[in-house]
Design an enzyme around this catalytic site. Structure first.
Site, PDB file in Angstrom:
ATOM      1  N   ASP A  23       0.821  -1.218   0.000  1.00  0.00           N
ATOM      2  CA  ASP A  23       0.000   0.000   0.000  1.00  0.00           C
ATOM      3  C   ASP A  23       0.855   1.269   0.000  1.00  0.00           C
ATOM      4  O   ASP A  23       0.662   2.152   0.843  1.00  0.00           O
ATOM      5  CB  ASP A  23      -0.938   0.028   1.206  1.00  0.00           C
ATOM      6  N   GLU A 219     -10.898  -0.641  -3.880  1.00  0.00           N
ATOM      7  CA  GLU A 219     -10.160  -0.101  -2.738  1.00  0.00           C
ATOM      8  C   GLU A 219      -9.064   0.842  -3.225  1.00  0.00           C
ATOM      9  O   GLU A 219      -8.845   1.026  -4.420  1.00  0.00           O
ATOM     10  CB  GLU A 219      -9.556  -1.244  -1.914  1.00  0.00           C
TER      11      GLU A 219
END
Length: 336
Positions: A23, A219
């Site tokens: 991420d 997401e």
């Protein structure tokens, strides 16, 4: 020989950081780059949360320890997806926490921490509560051209109204200030295509162990304004599968409505390369040192699928829309 060495010196090859770095978010501040990555339940060598790397060129990264001081009750909790912005002399970090003593009763929740320096350490200052969702992750702060700040994030939807599919989708809310949401969230995009399925016949403890025929995932939102339109990029599908990649939806207004026309068959911006790159996604955008060339910073699995590693590739704005010039796995020109 000297020419070959000179050519090699002017290139990079993904990954640009070989350690675990899921991420990834990169902040460019005063000529330096600061990369923040998910640590989950883990801690960095200095006992902090979120791995911090620094660089001057987006390619050569140095480990700078951890970014966030563990808040009270952090034992056993998962910390995911940090993003950092600078506003009026303060650096604000947005992230989510779930599990452990701090999140056991409320599910995954968005939080914010602050620091006076980009490298931290950041101190948690607040909760960005979304009372109608038990799962809120991947906070992305965005400042519009009029100066107003917004927060994009991902949250669960368990209904199938209007042809949408149950799963994690994208929303936006206005920030009243840097640590408070207006509570006026609007849906940006929900799953409606086959490729975004996370898992079939998935039982969800958060929702009274209800089993969903298909559970989908959108997401990692990241917003860019280009030629007067708002592009909300996101990652879709299961991050363990070859289907995982980056797509986008587009709107004329920051609050929408957003359209993902063209996304029916799979991710258009960044997608797996069979035999070479698996699971590229959960990205951020950053400019190279020339202040013009735009790069996607993303993670992708190593060959053994034990680590998600830091990768970069150029983004091109084409007549068909934004497209990443990757994922690359061979030598590429160094960012200018």
């Amino acid at each position: 020989m000297h020419q070959a060495a000179a050519r090699a010196a002017r290139t990079y090859t993904n990954p640009v950081y070989a350690g675990q770095f899921p991420d990834p978010f990169v902040l460019r501040h005063q000529g330096r780059y600061y990369a923040f990555g998910t640590t989950g339940q883990g801690r960095t060598s200095d006992g902090r949360i979120f791995t911090l790397l620094t660089s001057t060129n987006l390619v050569d990264w140095k480990n700078a320890g951890g970014a966030l001081t563990p808040p009270a009750g952090a034992e056993g909790a998962d910390f995911w997806a940090p993003e950092v912005v600078y506003h009026n002399g303060t650096f604000y970090m947005y992230y989510s926490i779930g599990g452990g003593a701090i999140g056991a009763s409320v599910g995954h929740r968005l939080h914010v921490a602050t620091s006076k320096t980009p490298e931290g350490p950041y101190q948690q200052v607040g909760l960005l509560d979304v009372p109608d969702s038990k799962f809120t992750i991947d906070a992305h702060p965005y400042r519009d051209t009029d100066g107003q700040w917004y927060l994009f994030y991902a949250r669960d939807f368990i209904d199938s109204n209007d042809g949408y599919r149950p799963g994690t989708g994208l929303v936006v809310d206005r920030l009243v200030n840097m640590t408070s949401l207006a509570g006026e969230s609007r849906t940006v995009m929900r799953a409606r295509h086959d490729w975004t399925v996370f898992e079939k016949n998935r039982t969800m403890p958060l929702y009274n162990n209800q089993t969903f025929k298909e559970w989908h995932t959108l997401e990692g939102p990241f917003v860019r304004k280009h030629n007067g339109k708002y592009y909300c990029f996101y990652s879709g599908a299961n991050f363990l599968t070859p289907r995982y990649g980056v797509d986008y939806c587009v709107a004329n207004s920051i609050l929408g409505p957003y359209s993902d026309a063209g996304a029916e068959k799979g991710p258009r911006v960044l997608h797996a390369v069979d035999g070479h790159v698996r699971g590229p996604g959960h990205h951020s955008h950053v400019l190279s040192s020339d202040g013009k060339t735009e790069y996607l910073v993303y993670h992708a699995w190593d060959k053994s699928m034990k680590e998600r590693q830091l990768c970069i590739d150029k983004l091109a704005w084409t007549a068909q829309g934004p497209r990443c010039q990757g994922p690359s796995y061979t030598p590429q020109p160094l960012p200018s």
